[in-house]
Write a protein that holds these residues in place. Structure first.
Motif, PDB file in Angstrom:
ATOM      1  N   TRP A  13       0.817  -1.215   0.000  1.00 11.79           N
ATOM      2  CA  TRP A  13       0.000   0.000   0.000  1.00 11.79           C
ATOM      3  C   TRP A  13       0.854   1.269   0.000  1.00 11.79           C
ATOM      4  N   GLU A  14       2.091   1.162   0.438  1.00 10.09           N
ATOM      5  CA  GLU A  14       2.944   2.345   0.503  1.00 10.09           C
ATOM      6  C   GLU A  14       3.207   2.958  -0.876  1.00 10.09           C
ATOM      7  N   LYS A  15       3.134   2.138  -1.911  1.00  6.36           N
ATOM      8  CA  LYS A  15       3.435   2.615  -3.266  1.00  6.36           C
ATOM      9  C   LYS A  15       2.332   3.499  -3.826  1.00  6.36           C
ATOM     10  N   GLY A  16       1.083   3.206  -3.515  1.00  2.00           N
ATOM     11  CA  GLY A  16      -0.042   3.984  -4.035  1.00  2.00           C
ATOM     12  C   GLY A  16      -0.382   3.633  -5.476  1.00  2.00           C
ATOM     13  N   LEU A  17      -1.360   4.334  -6.023  1.00  2.00           N
ATOM     14  CA  LEU A  17      -1.833   4.102  -7.392  1.00  2.00           C
ATOM     15  C   LEU A  17      -1.223   5.110  -8.360  1.00  2.00           C
ATOM     16  N   PRO A  18      -1.257   4.813  -9.658  1.00  2.00           N
ATOM     17  CA  PRO A  18      -0.799   5.795 -10.665  1.00  2.00           C
ATOM     18  C   PRO A  18      -1.631   7.069 -10.607  1.00  2.00           C
TER      19      PRO A  18
END
Length: 471
Positions: A13-18
């Protein structure tokens, strides 16, 4: 921090969405960047084009509906991960899911997992109703991982930061609102219609004031012997909302909390105020939807929807349920979905889900699943009843797959394919039974559709035989 719960934790979840909207949002500047402002100035925004494609409607119609305030596109300019959607009578009926921590649980990854579950099952928006610690970090994680609009109730964080209602100041209320707007929140529930003079109207109710925001605001007014600051300084809110394109969700702080309190004076006095606030927000070109009850007997639901349309000038109506009976704790996703279907059929634009845990505890991921499924059924049933173009296509396709004993196709077309497949496979798990002309309910001898197919074949054979007989 309270003890952590044991729910499933989202991975990565740390990466997030585009950030799909980042390109065109970088070019959007000005003192007022709302969809309503742009629509009224003749602009068909990228969000309106996306909504038109999603809803299979003319972009000009979307612009017109937004311009008149009958449709909103919640799309904060600081939420670039968002995939635009619309809430309004001309669009399909939408579903909201509530998530968020409480004072006894504060796990960011768990709330993101609830978000993912809700969205995967078809939730159109999600509200973060966190009331415990780490509210801002949880909201940040939810926003960065959400392609659907995110809503909040800012008074919760304001009180958590103040420590108590007694210590809450007006400046802190507005500071929290602006911080959440800057963070990317797409719509906020603001209980601006709970006025000082209305508090006594709840005195003789069975359940009093059941809205958390409404009750907290009433407590603040009594403690300070002052009017509701969100009402008094409503234009200040509009100034914040127009900078970021935050939509109002005008909260029903005096909504009925049981059937006995439905459609009373307190509820409708507040609704009249919400209608006036809708007009005030529209003067600033700020988008508005209006929240509705609560607990309402089935025979009063249509009247409630029509009354909101009249008093609030057709601003989209967003209803919680409503629950049509009070006797089923643990099953209120069902009691409320019944009311939600009727409300959607009557013209409500969005349905706020209720989970089995309503009135009992903080929903876990499975409760979220059950709540979303119940409300997707209600919203879909409403769209069919409202004769939305193509609304019944999936039903008809699934029916043909069912009659053709195409089990895999049935699963794929189901709202919850995983559950449908698991229920079938509980008794007939082998692949051979995925094309069998029966299930474990009737078996091979008593399946009505199998029997009907045989009957039709026999009738056709006899008809051909009679046609070919030579006298």
């Amino acid at each position: 921090m309270g003890p952590k719960s044991q729910g499933r934790i989202a991975e990565g979840w740390e990466k997030g969405l585009p950030k799909k909207r980042a390109g065109y949002l970088a070019k959007r500047h000005g003192a007022n960047v709302t969809q309503l402002h742009l629509a009224r100035n003749g602009v068909v925004t990228e969000e309106m084009w996306a909504v038109a494609e999603r809803e299979r409607l003319d972009p000009a119609l979307i612009q017109s509906e937004v311009a008149r305030g009958r449709m909103i596109i919640p799309a904060n300019i600081h939420h670039p991960e968002l995939e635009p959607m619309a809430i309004g009578i001309a669009a399909t009926c939408k579903v909201n899911a509530n998530i968020g921590n409480s004072a006894v649980t504060s796990v960011i990854g768990e709330e993101v997992q609830k978000l993912r579950t809700a969205v995967a099952l078809g939730s159109d928006t999600v509200m973060d109703l966190s009331t415990g610690q780490e509210i801002a970090p949880i909201r940040e994680a939810i926003l960065r991982n959400s392609a659907v609009p995110i809503g909040t109730v800012p008074i919760y964080e304001a009180i958590e930061r103040a420590g108590s209602v007694r210590e809450l100041t007006v400046d802190l209320m507005f500071q929290v609102v602006e911080e959440q707007a800057r963070q990317g929140v797409d719509y906020m529930t603001i209980h601006a219609g709970v006025l000082y003079d209305f508090i006594h109207l709840a005195k003789n109710r069975v359940t009093g004031i059941v809205s958390r925001g409404g009750a907290l605001m009433a407590e603040w007014m009594v403690l300070n012997d002052a009017e509701n600051p969100f009402y008094t300084y409503f234009d200040r809110l509009c100034d914040i909302f127009m900078k970021y394109d935050v939509a109002f969700s005008l909260g029903d702080g005096l909504r009925p909390g049981c059937l006995a309190d439905a459609s009373d004076r307190a509820q409708f006095e507040e609704l009249r105020v919400l209608g006036k606030l809708t007009e005030r927000a529209w003067k600033h070109d700020v988008q508005v939807m209006v929240e509705g009850p609560g607990h309402v007997p089935m025979d009063q639901i249509e009247m409630n929807v029509k009354k909101e349309m009249e008093l609030c000038h057709e601003a989209p109506f967003y209803v919680l349920g409503p629950l049509v009976t009070d006797i089923a704790p643990g099953y209120d996703h069902i009691t409320s979905a019944i009311g939600a279907a009727i409300a959607g059929w009557s013209g409500a634009a969005m349905l706020c889900y209720v989970t089995p845990k309503e009135h009992l505890g903080l929903p876990n991921e499975d409760d979220v699943r059950q709540g979303v499924i119940a409300y997707k059924i209600a919203a879909h049933a409403a769209d069919i009843a409202r004769h939305r173009r193509g609304a019944r296509d999936r039903d008809d396709e699934l029916s043909r797959a069912r009659y053709g004993f195409d089990w895999n196709r049935q699963f794929a077309l189901s709202l919850d394919p995983e559950t449908a497949r698991a229920m079938h496979d509980e008794t007939l798990p082998q692949d051979a039974f995925k094309s069998a002309e029966f299930c474990s309910m009737c078996g091979p001898k008593f399946c009505s559709m199998h029997v009907n197919a045989e009957v039709q074949r026999m009738v056709e054979t006899k008809a051909k035989s009679r046609f070919n007989v030579v006298p």
